[in-house]
Structures are given as C-alpha cells and as structure tokens.
Write a protein that holds these residues in place. Structure first.
Motif, PDB file in Angstrom:
ATOM      1  N   HIS A  66       0.895  -1.292   0.001  1.00 24.18           N
ATOM      2  CA  HIS A  66       0.090  -0.034  -0.162  1.00 24.18           C
ATOM      3  C   HIS A  66       0.946   1.118  -0.028  1.00 24.18           C
ATOM      4  CE1 HIS A  66      -3.340   2.689   1.309  1.00 24.18           C
ATOM      5  NE2 HIS A  66      -4.254   1.638   0.716  1.00 24.18           N
ATOM      6  N   LEU A  67       0.674   2.408  -0.774  1.00 26.64           N
ATOM      7  CA  LEU A  67       1.206   3.516  -0.794  1.00 26.64           C
ATOM      8  C   LEU A  67       1.458   4.239   0.657  1.00 26.64           C
ATOM      9  CD1 LEU A  67       0.087   5.283  -4.148  1.00 26.64           C
ATOM     10  CD2 LEU A  67       2.175   3.423  -3.840  1.00 26.64           C
ATOM     11  N   GLU A  68       0.708   4.109   1.185  1.00 30.12           N
ATOM     12  CA  GLU A  68       0.775   4.936   2.647  1.00 30.12           C
ATOM     13  C   GLU A  68       2.071   4.253   3.336  1.00 30.12           C
ATOM     14  OE1 GLU A  68      -3.302   6.785   4.376  1.00 30.12           O
ATOM     15  OE2 GLU A  68      -2.993   4.416   4.685  1.00 30.12           O
ATOM     16  N   ASN A  69       2.195   2.993   3.256  1.00 29.22           N
ATOM     17  CA  ASN A  69       3.382   2.045   4.138  1.00 29.22           C
ATOM     18  C   ASN A  69       4.769   2.514   3.285  1.00 29.22           C
ATOM     19  OD1 ASN A  69       1.830   0.646   5.559  1.00 29.22           O
ATOM     20  ND2 ASN A  69       1.464  -0.966   4.312  1.00 29.22           N
ATOM     21  N   PHE A  70       4.614   2.981   2.172  1.00 23.62           N
ATOM     22  CA  PHE A  70       5.782   3.298   1.239  1.00 23.62           C
ATOM     23  C   PHE A  70       6.062   4.610   1.961  1.00 23.62           C
ATOM     24  CE2 PHE A  70       8.150   5.341  -1.954  1.00 23.62           C
ATOM     25  CZ  PHE A  70       9.366   4.513  -2.058  1.00 23.62           C
TER      26      PHE A  70
ATOM     27  N   LEU B 216      -4.308   6.454  -4.186  1.00 21.00           N
ATOM     28  CA  LEU B 216      -3.451   6.176  -5.016  1.00 21.00           C
ATOM     29  C   LEU B 216      -2.653   7.021  -5.605  1.00 21.00           C
ATOM     30  CD1 LEU B 216      -6.572   4.494  -7.290  1.00 21.00           C
ATOM     31  CD2 LEU B 216      -4.917   3.373  -5.913  1.00 21.00           C
ATOM     32  N   ARG B 217      -2.012   7.547  -4.520  1.00 23.04           N
ATOM     33  CA  ARG B 217      -0.977   8.396  -4.800  1.00 23.04           C
ATOM     34  C   ARG B 217       0.357   8.579  -3.877  1.00 23.04           C
ATOM     35  NH1 ARG B 217      -2.786  14.470  -5.280  1.00 23.04           N
ATOM     36  NH2 ARG B 217      -0.631  14.546  -5.063  1.00 23.04           N
ATOM     37  N   PHE B 218       1.352   8.723  -4.280  1.00 21.25           N
ATOM     38  CA  PHE B 218       2.447   9.032  -3.182  1.00 21.25           C
ATOM     39  C   PHE B 218       2.211  10.637  -2.693  1.00 21.25           C
ATOM     40  CE2 PHE B 218       4.625   6.074  -6.199  1.00 21.25           C
ATOM     41  CZ  PHE B 218       5.039   5.258  -5.345  1.00 21.25           C
ATOM     42  N   GLN B 219       2.523  10.621  -1.572  1.00 18.60           N
ATOM     43  CA  GLN B 219       2.392  11.843  -0.732  1.00 18.60           C
ATOM     44  C   GLN B 219       3.349  12.731  -1.059  1.00 18.60           C
ATOM     45  OE1 GLN B 219      -0.246  12.614   1.391  1.00 18.60           O
ATOM     46  NE2 GLN B 219      -1.277  11.071   0.368  1.00 18.60           N
ATOM     47  N   ARG B 220       4.479  12.193  -1.414  1.00 21.12           N
ATOM     48  CA  ARG B 220       5.756  13.125  -1.690  1.00 21.12           C
ATOM     49  C   ARG B 220       6.542  12.415  -2.997  1.00 21.12           C
ATOM     50  NH1 ARG B 220       9.596  13.298   3.332  1.00 21.12           N
ATOM     51  NH2 ARG B 220      10.275  15.180   2.367  1.00 21.12           N
ATOM     52  N   LEU B 221       5.593  12.494  -3.870  1.00 17.95           N
ATOM     53  CA  LEU B 221       6.261  12.084  -5.186  1.00 17.95           C
ATOM     54  C   LEU B 221       7.463  12.940  -5.818  1.00 17.95           C
ATOM     55  CD1 LEU B 221       6.167   9.867  -7.516  1.00 17.95           C
ATOM     56  CD2 LEU B 221       4.437  11.110  -8.735  1.00 17.95           C
ATOM     57  N   GLY B 222       6.926  14.147  -6.008  1.00 14.47           N
ATOM     58  CA  GLY B 222       7.987  14.987  -6.486  1.00 14.47           C
ATOM     59  C   GLY B 222       9.400  15.166  -5.492  1.00 14.47           C
ATOM     60  N   HIS B 223       9.286  14.853  -4.216  1.00 14.88           N
ATOM     61  CA  HIS B 223      10.740  14.769  -3.627  1.00 14.88           C
ATOM     62  C   HIS B 223      11.142  13.456  -3.825  1.00 14.88           C
ATOM     63  CE1 HIS B 223      13.171  14.944   0.288  1.00 14.88           C
ATOM     64  NE2 HIS B 223      12.391  13.686   0.445  1.00 14.88           N
ATOM     65  N   LEU B 224      10.526  12.379  -3.983  1.00 17.84           N
ATOM     66  CA  LEU B 224      11.001  11.181  -4.029  1.00 17.84           C
ATOM     67  C   LEU B 224      11.856  11.097  -5.619  1.00 17.84           C
ATOM     68  CD1 LEU B 224      11.717   8.144  -3.646  1.00 17.84           C
ATOM     69  CD2 LEU B 224       9.292   7.635  -4.394  1.00 17.84           C
ATOM     70  N   VAL B 225      11.040  11.503  -6.507  1.00 19.85           N
ATOM     71  CA  VAL B 225      11.729  11.763  -7.776  1.00 19.85           C
ATOM     72  C   VAL B 225      13.131  12.559  -7.842  1.00 19.85           C
ATOM     73  CG1 VAL B 225      11.349  12.571 -10.371  1.00 19.85           C
ATOM     74  CG2 VAL B 225       9.632  11.467  -9.122  1.00 19.85           C
TER      75      VAL B 225
END
Length: 696
Positions: free
Chosen positions: A11-15, A58-67
């Motif tokens: 689940h994305l929350e766990n990631f 259905l989304r990463f909370q910090r996708l921009g940060h991770l990328v």
C-alpha cells in the motif's frame, strides 16, 4: 525485512512511511550510508511495482520529493549509489505511469500517452542500471507526470541538494536540473514564494559561482513572467534592509529578457509610488524602504540600463519624493513587519534617508548624468535634499542642473509632472511642484496649455501653505520671460497685488519682482491700486521690502501715461515726503517729485515720522519741518496755526538721543519765526532748494 513488509501490504501509505525514515540516509554525506539506503529503496520499489495495491489513496504523498532524490542520486559520484538510484527510478516510473493513468482526467490522457511513449523509448534504450547516465531525460519525463504541488516538492528537494558542499558534481547537477525544469514547466508552479524562499536560504551555501548564477537565473525566469512577477518581488522585499550580500547579489544579477526589463523596475516603482499616494501615516511603510534599497541594488548591477533610461523621469521623481518622506526618520519610525529582524541589531546609521539618497545618486550615474551628479556634489546638493528646511533648494538645484546639461531628460520630466502634481500627499506634491516650477524656465514650457501652467500657479497663489505661494510666484517669474505667456498673467495681477500684504518677506519680494517686470504693461487703475499698496511698504522694517517698494513706486510713476498724470498726482504728493525721509535710511532708492500744493498737509505728514524708531528718519523729519516751513503758504498757516507743530517738536526735546535736541530747537525756532514774519516771495524752484538742503 522491508521487502516482506511491502509484499505483505503493498500500500502506498506504507511506502510513504518508509521513505520518511529513509530520507536522512539517502541524503547522507557518507557514501556507504547512501549506498545502503539507495539499495533498500530500490528493492522496496521493485516489490511495490510487482505487488501494488490499487486502493485509496492512489498517490504518493511526496512523489516530487522522491523523484528529485532519485534523480540527484543518479548523478552521485559513487557508481554503486547511482546504479541503485537508477534501478529505483526505473520502477518508480512504472508505478507512477500506472497510477497516473488510473487517476488522471480523461482530458489529460493525450498528454499521459505522450509521456508513456517517451518513457517506453527511454526504457528500451537504457538498461535498468544505465538510468544513472541520463538524469535530465528522467527529469524531463517525470515533469509531465507531476502536478503543481509535486513540482514544488521536486524543486525544493533539488535546491536542498545544493547544500551538498562535499560533492561539487552534485551541486552542478542540481543547478542544471533546476534550470531545465523551470524553463519547461515554469507556468505550472503555484508555490513560487516557497521556491524563492528556499533559494534565498540556500544561496549562501552554494560555493560554485556558475551554480550560484544558475540559481539566480531561476529567480530571473520566475520574476520575468507576469504571472509571478509581483509574487516574487513581494517575497524578496520581505527581507531585512540593508540586504545581505547574497540577496544584494540576486537583485544585481537578475537577467531577464528585454521586453520584461521595465516590468521589474516599473513594479518596484509602483510599490514605492503607492506608499506616496497614501495619506501621511504615523510610521513609514516598510515596503517603501525595502523597494528603495532594491532599486539601489538593481541600479548597481546595471543589468537593466535600458529600462533605467526608459523610466528615468518616474524613477527620479519617485526617489526625490522618497527623500522628502525620509527626512529625519529613523528605522524605529518605520512599520517593520513583526519577526523580520529576529537576531539582527540594526545600526543607527541605517536610515530610510540613506537608502533614498544612495539610490538617487546611483540612478544619475547609471544613466550617464555625470555633470548633474558633479553639480550636486560641488554645491552640497545632497545635504540640501536631506534638510528639512532646504529640501526644495536641493530639488531646484538638481532641476536646474538637468535643464542646463540634459534638456531632453528635463523635458520628459516636465511632461511627466503635469499629471503627477495632482496626486499624492503633501510631501509628494511639494517635491513635484518644486521641480516643475524650475522646469518652467525651459522654452518647452510655452507649449503647455494654460490650464497646466498659469491656471495651476493661480491655484497655488491661494494655497494655505506659503511654500506653494512662493513656488507659484517663482513659476510666474519664469513664465513672464516667455513673451507669449505674458498676456495670460495679466489676469493674475489682483492676486499678486494682494500678496504685497503678506507677512512672509520672500512672498512680498517675489511679488514686487513680478510687478516690476509687468509695470509697463499695466492699465491706469492697476497702477493706481499698486501705488497705494506701495505707500504702506515705505516704512517696512524689512530693508529689502523697504528698498524694493520704493523702486517699484518710482517705476510706477514713470509708467503712468501723460493723460493719466493728474489722476495720480495726490498719491505722488502723499508719498513724496516718506520717500524723501526713508531715503535717508542708508539706501539708494530715489524719489521723483512734481509741483507741490497744500504744503501744510505735507508738513502734517512729516510729523507722523517724529515717533519713528529709527534715529536717521526722526532727525530727517525734524530737519525737513524746519527747512520746509520757509515755503509754507502763510494764509493756510494762519488758518491752522502753528501750535500743533510746536507741541510735537517740544515732545522731541526729551528724545533719548542728545543730538536730536539741537535740531529740534532749531526747527522750533524756525516755525515760530515763520509764524511771526510776513509771507516771502514764493519761487518755482523752492522745492528743488528744499531737496538740496536735506542731508544725504
């Protein structure tokens, strides 16, 4: 263990929770810590890609940060770290495409399909471990997939990478990534103040000059876009003044496209002008001081010289008005936003005035007004501008310097001031009026419609502030030189005559000077009215008023046409004695006589000067009475008697000045003698003899 956790609940929350704990390790300055963290993230993303649970959210909370983290790690100096980051990016791209395709609106599907095509080409061209060789391609693909909030995360994370002082290659990569990203997606940013804030905070930690310039260029790109200009400028102004080295460098090195140069300066200008248009408040607005300092730094950088020339009239006048507002102010009298100066102690030498003066000086130098600058330097013009009682003298000095040395700029300012005089508070209007009046000396002033020149000066003649009356008279004095405009000024003569009764000496003297220039064109009624007013100024205690009033009276007598001579005879006779007596008071004013009648009335007039505070005038009056008594009309004298003259003379025997006692005794003897003798033969030249007998 992490793989088991993800496989058990992909689940994305766990990631997001895992990433939050891994962040410090991924950004560690120690290579082995970054390598272990990157390897762990790669394995977690691989498991997530294979077993993704497509349930909300259905989304990463910090996708921009991770990328951003992965892209930076793809350029890591350690090959092992770069390879692990490349593998992470490979799987992250698959996951992101999958999520975006599910969550994106249908209208964005064509964009997404294009991104997927680019992604497919990238995945086919590079193996997983080779992803580290193309961080820019990765960023370019991801930038389409990121929303505005995620873009902001990406930029802020990249900016944090600029703090990496250990590896210059990471700084270089971060700077280039930012440039590439901002140029491509600049219109999609929403958290612009946050981005600029991070840039301002990190700039001091960026060691490489080329990277520093790249970061400043990002601000330039943002500030040059109308959508962000006001936002960025407002944020930059909300910093302590004087600006520190890094912020000053940013203002000085802003690079923007030519069409936008005026946009930056004009917006700074507008912020300053807005403060001047509001009523004077208890404290000066902080933005006025900050904008002034920002203008100074921009001028110093000299990157926007074309805009400086284009906006010179507005910039100069606004800065002069800011100087007027800043006189005698300290920073304690500025409305500083709370929390702005947390640990800083401000020097007492830092004042709003110093910012305004230095900005004005720099503007003159950057616009090649070297001669005007030198004139101000040699004549203490800056000290005059900064003085509470002499500010307008400094304004006049600079206006005349421009008019003499750079008439093109002076004429531009003249046309600018036509509407500017109707705006702003009292200090705004005074400074503008002072500059405007001096420019009326220019021949170009003849082209101004009367409503903008003479009509405006007429309004100032009735102003409650004497300074405006002085400016109005000064302007009229200049306009009279333009022959074409003299006729329009004739209608203002009644107003100017009324000003002769003012208590302010400068107003009276200016009014007399104007009347001297117009006296030959006056009609008889105006001349007569003016001569009556002059009579009351003969005994004025102010030497200059006393002297010039006599000069104007003499000029008035000469200007009377022959047919009107009889009409002013009584005025001339009434004024003759005062003119003769006051001419003894150490001035060179000359009076013009005519044939005298009713000599007893003239004698009575002389008695009024017995009580004058000035000894020379009292003595001259007594001598005049003694000598003039020889030419009195005996019949007239017998009718009125001499007792009233003798009584006044006896009072003067007690005068504190001993020398007066002698001339009083002689005059008293002469009056008594004339009263007892028969009438002598009168001669036409009697008055001339009298004049010759008076002491000079």
């Amino acid at each position: 263990m992490l793989q088991s956790l993800v496989v058990k609940d992909p689940h994305l929350e766990n990631f997001d929770i895992i990433l939050k704990h891994m962040d410090p390790w991924l950004q560690s300055i120690k290579g082995h810590e970054r390598e272990r963290a990157a390897a762990s993230i790669a394995q977690v993303l691989k498991c997530l890609c294979m077993h993704l649970n497509l349930k909300l959210p259905l989304r990463f909370q910090r996708l921009g940060h991770l990328v951003a983290l992965m892209v930076l790690l793809c350029g890591d100096p350690l090959k092992e770290v770069a390879e692990e980051a490349a593998e992470s990016t490979y799987y992250l791209l698959h996951i992101t495409l999958r999520l975006k395709y599910i969550t994106e609106d249908k209208k964005n599907r064509p964009i997404l399909r294009g991104a997927m095509k680019n992604c497919q080409e990238l995945l086919e061209f590079y193996s997983i471990k080779q992803f580290y060789a193309c961080p820019f391609k990765i960023a370019k693909i991801f930038e389409v997939l990121l929303d505005s909030n995620e873009l902001c995360q990406f930029v802020v994370t990249i900016l944090d990478g600029l703090k990496n002082l250990e590896h210059s290659c990471t700084q270089q990569l971060a700077g280039e990534l930012l440039m590439s990203l901002v140029e491509n997606v600049e219109f999609r940013f929403e958290e612009v103040p946050e981005i600029v804030g991070v840039i301002c905070a990190q700039l001091s930690m960026i060691s490489q000059p080329s990277v520093r310039q790249q970061v400043i260029t990002i601000v330039s790109l943002l500030i040059s876009r109308p959508k962000y200009t006001d936002t960025v400028i407002s944020y930059l102004l909300y910093h302590p003044v004087p600006y520190d080295r890094n912020l000053a460098e940013m203002w000085r090195t802003l690079k923007v496209e030519v069409p936008s140069t005026t946009g930056i300066l004009s917006r700074l200008l507008r912020k300053l002008q807005t403060c001047h248009n509001e009523p004077t408040q208890e404290k000066m607005a902080y933005v006025a001081v900050a904008a002034t300092d920002a203008l100074y730094e921009v001028f110093m950088g000299n990157k926007l010289q074309e805009a400086m020339f284009q906006l010179f009239p507005q910039l100069l006048m606004t800065l002069l008005i800011q100087i007027h507002h800043s006189i005698d102010l300290t920073m304690s009298e500025v409305a500083i936003p709370p929390g702005l100066y947390k640990e800083q102690e401000m020097s007492s030498k830092v004042t709003p005035l110093c910012f305004a003066i230095q900005a004005t000086k720099t503007l003159l130098l950057r616009t090649l007004c070297f001669q005007e600058f030198n004139i101000m330097e040699k004549n203490e013009g800056w000290a005059l501008l900064a003085g509470k009682d002499c500010h307008l003298q400094g304004v006049s000095l600079l206006a005349n310097a421009l008019l003499e040395r750079n008439h093109v700029l002076a004429h531009k300012i003249l046309y600018l001031l036509v509407p500017l005089l109707n705006r702003g508070n009292a200090k705004h209007k005074l400074t503008s009026a002072g500059f405007f009046v001096e420019l009326l000396q220019s021949p170009v002033a003849r082209r101004l419609p009367s409503i903008y020149s003479i009509a405006r000066l007429k309004d100032w003649l009735h102003h409650g502030n004497n300074i405006f009356k002085i400016l109005a008279l000064t302007g009229l004095y200049y306009i009279i030189r333009h022959q074409k405009m003299r006729e329009d000024i004739q209608s203002l003569l009644p107003c100017i005559l009324d000003l002769l009764c003012e208590s302010d000496e400068k107003i009276v003297l200016l009014a007399i000077q104007i009347l001297l220039l117009l006296v030959r064109t006056m009609d008889f009624s105006t001349l007569a009215a003016m001569m009556r007013k002059m009579f009351s100024l003969f005994g004025d205690v102010r030497p200059n008023v006393h002297c010039f009033s006599m000069t104007l009276f003499g000029a008035s007598v000469k200007s009377v046409k022959y047919a009107d001579k009889k009409g002013v005879e009584n005025q001339v006779l009434d004024s003759l004695l005062p003119l003769l007596l006051y001419s003894q008071d150490e001035n060179d004013a000359e009076a013009e006589g005519k044939k005298c009648q009713e000599k007893v009335n003239i004698l009575a007039q002389a008695l009024t000067f017995f009580k004058n505070a000035k000894l020379p005038i009292r003595r001259a009056a007594v001598l005049f009475v003694g000598i003039f008594s020889k030419y009195l009309d005996r019949n007239e004298l017998k009718t009125k008697g001499t007792k009233w003259i003798e009584d006044d003379l006896r009072h003067l025997l007690c005068d504190p000045e001993p020398s007066m006692h002698i001339v009083v005794s002689q005059a008293l003897f002469q009056i008594q003698k004339v009263g007892a003798e028969p009438e002598p033969e009168q001669t036409v030249c009697g008055l001339r003899k009298l004049m010759c007998c008076l002491p000079t």
